[in-house]
Structure formats: structure tokens, C-alpha cells
Enzyme design. Sequence first.
Site, PDB file in Angstrom:
ATOM      1  N   TYR A  72       0.841  -1.208   0.000  1.00  0.00           N
ATOM      2  CA  TYR A  72       0.000   0.000   0.000  1.00  0.00           C
ATOM      3  C   TYR A  72       0.870   1.250   0.000  1.00  0.00           C
ATOM      4  CZ  TYR A  72      -3.862   3.138   1.039  1.00  0.00           C
ATOM      5  OH  TYR A  72      -4.796   4.138   0.951  1.00  0.00           O
ATOM      6  N   PHE A 124      -7.822  18.783 -25.793  1.00  0.00           N
ATOM      7  CA  PHE A 124      -8.493  17.495 -25.967  1.00  0.00           C
ATOM      8  C   PHE A 124      -9.819  17.534 -25.185  1.00  0.00           C
ATOM      9  CE2 PHE A 124      -9.150  13.101 -24.430  1.00  0.00           C
ATOM     10  CZ  PHE A 124      -9.424  12.535 -25.656  1.00  0.00           C
ATOM     11  N   ASP A 125     -10.817  16.766 -25.596  1.00  0.00           N
ATOM     12  CA  ASP A 125     -12.171  16.837 -25.002  1.00  0.00           C
ATOM     13  C   ASP A 125     -12.187  16.806 -23.472  1.00  0.00           C
ATOM     14  OD1 ASP A 125     -11.893  15.498 -27.431  1.00  0.00           O
ATOM     15  OD2 ASP A 125     -13.672  14.279 -27.181  1.00  0.00           O
ATOM     16  N   ASP A 214       0.292  18.686 -22.123  1.00  0.00           N
ATOM     17  CA  ASP A 214      -0.616  17.540 -22.128  1.00  0.00           C
ATOM     18  C   ASP A 214       0.118  16.492 -22.963  1.00  0.00           C
ATOM     19  OD1 ASP A 214      -2.600  15.704 -22.312  1.00  0.00           O
ATOM     20  OD2 ASP A 214      -4.131  17.044 -23.118  1.00  0.00           O
ATOM     21  N   ALA A 216       0.334  13.094 -23.552  1.00  0.00           N
ATOM     22  CA  ALA A 216      -0.047  11.703 -23.862  1.00  0.00           C
ATOM     23  C   ALA A 216       0.825  11.107 -24.972  1.00  0.00           C
ATOM     24  CB  ALA A 216      -1.517  11.648 -24.269  1.00  0.00           C
ATOM     25  N   LYS A 257      -1.635   6.033 -24.032  1.00  0.00           N
ATOM     26  CA  LYS A 257      -1.167   6.278 -25.397  1.00  0.00           C
ATOM     27  C   LYS A 257       0.299   5.847 -25.513  1.00  0.00           C
ATOM     28  CE  LYS A 257      -5.161   8.584 -25.342  1.00  0.00           C
ATOM     29  NZ  LYS A 257      -5.456   9.693 -24.457  1.00  0.00           N
ATOM     30  N   HIS A 449     -22.679  11.277 -29.108  1.00  0.00           N
ATOM     31  CA  HIS A 449     -22.170  10.289 -30.071  1.00  0.00           C
ATOM     32  C   HIS A 449     -21.942   8.913 -29.454  1.00  0.00           C
ATOM     33  CE1 HIS A 449     -18.647  12.090 -28.218  1.00  0.00           C
ATOM     34  NE2 HIS A 449     -17.965  11.022 -28.535  1.00  0.00           N
TER      35      HIS A 449
HETATM   36  C1  LIG Z   1      -6.521  10.533 -24.017  1.00  0.00           C
HETATM   37  C2  LIG Z   1      -6.135  11.904 -23.748  1.00  0.00           C
HETATM   38  C3  LIG Z   1      -6.456  12.532 -22.536  1.00  0.00           C
HETATM   39  C4  LIG Z   1      -7.316  11.872 -21.469  1.00  0.00           C
HETATM   40  O1  LIG Z   1      -6.740  10.723 -21.013  1.00  0.00           O
HETATM   41  P1  LIG Z   1      -7.580   9.458 -20.487  1.00  0.00           P
HETATM   42  O2  LIG Z   1      -6.491   8.511 -20.095  1.00  0.00           O
HETATM   43  O3  LIG Z   1      -8.435   8.983 -21.609  1.00  0.00           O
HETATM   44  O4  LIG Z   1      -8.378   9.922 -19.322  1.00  0.00           O
HETATM   45  C5  LIG Z   1      -6.026  13.827 -22.338  1.00  0.00           C
HETATM   46  N1  LIG Z   1      -5.325  14.479 -23.285  1.00  0.00           N
HETATM   47  C6  LIG Z   1      -4.997  13.909 -24.455  1.00  0.00           C
HETATM   48  C7  LIG Z   1      -4.215  14.673 -25.465  1.00  0.00           C
HETATM   49  C8  LIG Z   1      -5.394  12.608 -24.731  1.00  0.00           C
HETATM   50  O5  LIG Z   1      -5.094  12.061 -25.914  1.00  0.00           O
END
Ligand SMILES: *Cc1c(COP(=O)(O)O)cnc(C)c1O
Length: 457
Positions: A72, A124-125, A214, A216, A257, A449
Amino acid sequence: MAKYIPEPFRIKAVERIRLLSREERTERIKEAHYNLFNLKSEDIYIDLLTDSGTNAMSSEQWAGIMNGDEAYAGSKSFQSLLEVCHDIFRYRHFQPVHQGRAAEKVLFPLLLGEGKYAIANTFFDTTRAHVELAGAKALDAVVPEAKEPNLDAPFKGNMDTEKLLCLIEEYRRKIGLIVMTVTNNSAGGQPVSMANLRAVSKIAKEHGIPFCLDAARFSENAYFIKEREADYENKSLKEIVREMFSYADMFTMSAKKDALLNIGGLIGIKDDEELYRKVATRTISYEGFLSYGGLAGRDLEAMRIGLLEALDPAYLRFRIGQVRYLLERLEEAGIPCQKPSGGHGVFVDAKGLLPHIPYHQFPGHALAVELYIEAGIRSCEIGSFLLGRDPETGEQLEAEFEFTRLAIPRRVYTQTHLDYVADALAEIKKRRETIKGYEIVWEPPVLRHFQAKLNAL
Ligand SMILES: *Cc1c(COP(=O)(O)O)cnc(C)c1O
């Protein structure tokens, strides 16, 4: 002829996939109300819905899964993850979390609030959603080239620095955060140049605004810099990554990613001790204790190994090459696509391919459905169907582009699979005039969607 870079790995475990008959596929998509999110994955032959969490782990990562320390507190796997993170990113603090949006949820409210603004190349969304959940407003400032699918430019993911300066002038002290998405996911996985990162970092510093990556797709972005930007050809990928991250103050990362995991996320804080302490407190409330952050010890082990594998030049050459190969095959077949190919997928220009279907009948979606019926391939619409309605009038909005996105999971599919995808689209092109649009028969009020039901017209 398009050239394929052979896989720098061989296959040790396989997963069976099966192709249903055309009659079965036609039946399944109808039962799914013509929404690809409603399909069962066992009814799909090749799944190009997303590159998120769909990575194939290496045998090293699977061995790491067995070696994970599930303590833990004070887990050995956490310590070794930190060592690798320090070595790659050169920040002082790292905090694992369960996925990218968890990183946003923990970090953003510490920098943003009511009346504040955040500016990104393109949000990103989920990142936009977490800016808004923190009470702030999200503004995009991507370079104009990003909006021209046919323009072949090296760094279409860049921030428009003039626009950034104008926004800073307009909102002044209300700007709580500048975010750079690398690669720029919403602009088709297009990369950001080192020069642009440097310029934005300078602007952020001059105005005292925190700068967040960001991150990823950090390694795919680094590969594009090495390939396309002067003076980086002879630098190692790790050196490029270190320089990229040196320009920011912090990062959020979805490890689903480039870090080659199926689940996971990470926060990095360069040197702000006070900010880190606040991140730690929020992590404990929302994600779990600091040494596991919403993940199992084995996930941390797989993340450590995945971060290192993500910087293997042979892997990245194959990965970026595979995406490029699919784009070239489609271009040879006369299928219009966004150019150049990005890091994680190919965006087919459905408006160009199906000009007879108007935006309110969703050409990108019609092509995605057709691709499933034709060949059992799942893709995803990025266009007016995704965009939705005007919140005030309820009218369907018209998106700038009508894309069908073919996202490529990492290390999962082979050349033959991609050839099969290209051949299927070439087949569809032959009968494109016969393809009809769709209408929505039911939709939820938000993020429609994922759940909407449609009818073929
Ligand atoms: C996928 C993604 C996120 C969100 O990550 P999750 O692991 O799906 O929560 C944030 N920013 C970018 C650029 C992404 O591609």
C-alpha cells in the site's frame, strides 16, 4: 508504391479475431442502431476506434506485471517508476494516477477557477471538460495550417503565438494556465515543433503564466521533431524529450497512449514544491495513496517499462511509418485524407469522398458504418455528429471537417491488416454514390455520439 517498415518485434502471444459474414455484419450494425460504440468487440475484425488503452504490451511489460510490488505504501515499483521518470523528464516530482483525466482533475482546480481562462494549441475533449469543471473557460489558439487538411506542413499542431499574445492582452491576469497538447490530438495527431514550445514557454514566463504539457503522445512528438526540425536529427529521442519538457512547468499524461499501457496516467511537477504538496493532497482524496495513485503496483511496473520502450527509435520508426504507410496506400487509391499523416491515425476526408451527403446527414459517420459493413472494420466519426447541436437553438452545427478517423493501436496490427483496411476503402469508393446519409432518432443531452441511435436514410 507505399513502403512498409517491418515490425521491430515478433509475435509471442496472439488473440483470435473473426470476421462475421456480410449478412451478420449488416444485422449487427442495425441492432446497434447504426452506432459503432454499441457494437460488441467480438463482432469486429479490425478495431480502429481509438489508440487509447488499446496498446499491446511487450513480454518485458508482462514480466513486470508479475514483479509488481503491491504494498500500500512505499512500493518498490513506485520507486523504480520515479527513477525512470526523473531520468527521462528531469522533473522533481511525479505522481501516478489512474488515467489522463484523473491527472487533469487533480491538477487543474489548483490553477483555475471561476472567471479564469486556460489557453491551449487545441484542448483534448476531457482536458477542456476539466478546465470547465474547474469553473474556467478553455480557449484554443492553433496555427491556421491545422485547418487545411490538404496542406502538407511539418508542424500543424503548433500554437499560434500571435493569437496567444492577443488572448493574453485581452484577458490579462485572468489566464491561469497555458497548455500544449503534444502531439495535438484534436488536430489529427499533428506534432508541435521545439521552436514553438520554446516560443510559448518564453511568452508564458514573461507573463507569469504556468505552462503545462498535455503529454499523452510525447514520444511520437519527439520522433517528429527528430525527423523534421533542423538541428535535431542527431539528437537522441531522450535528449529531445528532456528539452521539450524543460520548457514547461508541469505535465499531465494519459499513459494509455505512448506509455504503452492499457490504463494509467501521470502528473509531473518541475520544481514548485507548494504546488506539488497540493497535488499530493488531492491525489490522496481522489486517487489513493501517493505510491500507487489509483493503479496497482504491477501497473506502475508496466508504466516504467512502457516509458522506456516508447523512446526506442526502432519502435517509433515502425510506429510512425505504419501510420504513414496507411495514408500512402489510401492516397494511391485516390481516397482523400488529411495530410501529412499524424502520429496515431489517418483521418479520411469523408466530405471529399461522399460529397452528395450533407453535413446534417453525417458523411463521416456514413463512411464509418459502411466500413464496418464492407469489412468488419470499426472506425470513428470526427465531424458534425461528434460536434452536436447549438446549446441555445438546438440546431445541428456544421463541423469544419467531416472525418472518418482510423486510429492505429500500438504494436497490434500488421501490414496485412492495414492493406486490408486500404482495400476495403478502395472497394467502398467504387460504389460511393450509392452510400446514404443517417439521421438521429434518439440522443442524450450531452456527449451524444456515445449513445445516440440512428437510422439509415
Ligand atoms: C486521451 C487523452 C487525454 C485523457 O486521457 P484518459 O487517459 O483517456 O483519461 C487527455 N489528453 C490527451 C491529449 C489525450 O489524448
